[in-house]
Enzyme design. Structure first.
Site, short mmCIF file in Angstrom:
data_model
loop_
_atom_site.label_atom_id
_atom_site.label_comp_id
_atom_site.label_asym_id
_atom_site.label_seq_id
_atom_site.Cartn_x
_atom_site.Cartn_y
_atom_site.Cartn_z
N ARG A 157 -2.96 4.36 -4.59
CA ARG A 157 -4.35 4.08 -4.19
C ARG A 157 -4.50 2.60 -3.86
O ARG A 157 -3.77 1.77 -4.40
CB ARG A 157 -5.30 4.45 -5.34
CG ARG A 157 -5.27 5.96 -5.52
CD ARG A 157 -6.01 6.53 -6.69
NE ARG A 157 -7.05 5.76 -7.31
CZ ARG A 157 -7.50 6.06 -8.54
NH1 ARG A 157 -6.98 7.04 -9.23
NH2 ARG A 157 -8.47 5.36 -9.06
N ASP B 79 0.67 -4.37 -13.21
CA ASP B 79 -0.34 -4.42 -14.28
C ASP B 79 -0.55 -3.03 -14.88
O ASP B 79 -0.73 -2.90 -16.10
CB ASP B 79 -1.66 -4.96 -13.72
CG ASP B 79 -1.51 -6.37 -13.16
OD1 ASP B 79 -0.69 -7.13 -13.71
OD2 ASP B 79 -2.19 -6.69 -12.18
O1 RIB Z 1 -1.24 -8.32 -10.22
C1 RIB Z 1 -2.21 -8.20 -9.22
C2 RIB Z 1 -3.24 -9.27 -9.38
O2 RIB Z 1 -2.62 -10.53 -9.17
C3 RIB Z 1 -4.38 -9.23 -8.41
O3 RIB Z 1 -5.44 -8.41 -8.83
C4 RIB Z 1 -4.74 -10.69 -8.23
O4 RIB Z 1 -6.01 -11.01 -8.69
C5 RIB Z 1 -3.64 -11.47 -8.93
O5 RIB Z 1 -4.05 -11.94 -10.15
#
Ligand code: RIB
Length: 312
Positions: A287, A248
């Site tokens: 982290r 992400d």
């Molecule tokens: O990509 C990580 C995320 O995948 C986590 O925060 C969890 O909530 C899932 O959606």
């Protein structure tokens, strides 16, 4: 002016346990500690983009529970505009996460309120139209993902789809994607091929979409587009403690860099965007947790400089 990123996606409260190793099916292992962390791929990417320097809007849903209050507050704290975040009856999304000593994880998501994001409204459409980049994932219903992508295409907003969790994509969505971001597992599922060879995966995905970014974990990232451009960049060398949300962080930073460059289409600009995204993903892995680990722009810049400065 800062990049404008809109995210239509999920928010989950992550219930995280650290353990010496991940359990196999049917096995119980004793964990070491428990914590709750705001997460969800959509919310994480919105926070990642905001911390990386973008003006960011988030469209999604939380439940009428304490988790929803925490999730909303976490987005607001990060500077994300939450006018498109609904509060709906029922529970918020949750993710059960175990993280082992090698920083690997497994994640199981219960959609909760995210499942109610089936249809968007006129305000969401205006938000998407006002953005440089629309970031999408696959943790809210496909109907909303397709609708958002269609509105982005109509408005000239670049559609970046992170096809996670992995799923085969309907043709109507594939036709609307400008940049696909996938890891190797997701690439194989989306392309419908049995291979872990990056060039094979990239070739197969270019049959579907015009540009592909393939994340390779500690090995970095690869890019290919239909003009014939192919680029691979290494990742910063770091000691990872938790890889949750690294993808992400990568995707959020990539969207920001892409927008700041007005669409990264030259070899130099794509290389710089990939490197910056790799720096963001690596900084996140240093982290623990999801949103808590997403790096600020200064941290991304520092790791970028330390890793790539002087590299052509
Ligand atoms: O990509 C990580 C995320 O995948 C986590 O925060 C969890 O909530 C899932 O959606």
């Amino acid at each position: 002016m800062s990049a404008r990123v809109a995210v239509v996606g999920s928010s989950n409260l992550d219930l995280v346990v650290s353990a010496p190793q991940l359990p196999r099916p049917g096995e119980t292992v004793l964990g070491e500690n428990f914590r709750t962390v705001p997460g969800g791929k959509g919310a994480n990417q919105a926070v990642a983009a905001a911390r990386a320097g973008a003006t960011c809007d988030f469209v999604g849903a939380v439940g009428e529970d304490d988790f929803g209050t925490q999730l909303r507050a976490s987005l607001v704290d990060a500077g994300v505009d939450v006018r498109g975040l609904r509060t709906v009856a029922g529970p918020s999304g949750v993710a059960l996460i175990a993280v082992d000593r090698d920083a690997e994880n497994f994640i199981v998501v219960a959609a909760g309120a995210n499942g109610t994001v089936t249809e968007l409204n006129a305000d969401d459409r205006a938000t998407i139209a006002g953005a440089d980049v629309l970031l999408l994932q696959l943790e809210v219903p496909l109907s909303a993902v397709v609708q958002a992508a269609g509105w982005a295409r109509a408005a000239g907003t670049t559609v970046v789809l992170n096809a996670a969790p992995a799923a085969a994509l309907p043709a109507e969505l594939i036709a609307l994607v400008d940049v696909l971001v996938v890891n190797e597992h997701e690439a194989a599922v989306v392309a419908g091929v049995v291979s872990d060879d990056p060039p094979v995966l990239l070739d197969a995905l270019l049959e579907l979409v015009p540009r592909v970014v393939l994340t390779l974990g500690a090995r970095g990232a690869a890019y290919a587009d239909r003009s014939g451009l192919r680029i691979t960049v290494p990742a910063p060398r770091i000691d990872a403690v938790d890889t949750t949300a690294s993808g992400d962080a990568f995707t959020g930073a990539l969207a920001v860099s892409w927008a700041e460059r007005g669409g990264a289409t030259t070899e130099d600009s794509v290389t710089a965007s990939l490197r910056w995204a790799c720096a963001a993903g690596a900084a996140c892995a240093q982290r623990p947790g999801a949103s808590t680990a997403l790096p600020e722009r200064a941290a991304i810049d520092a790791l970028y400089d330390a890793t790539y400065r002087g590299t052509p």
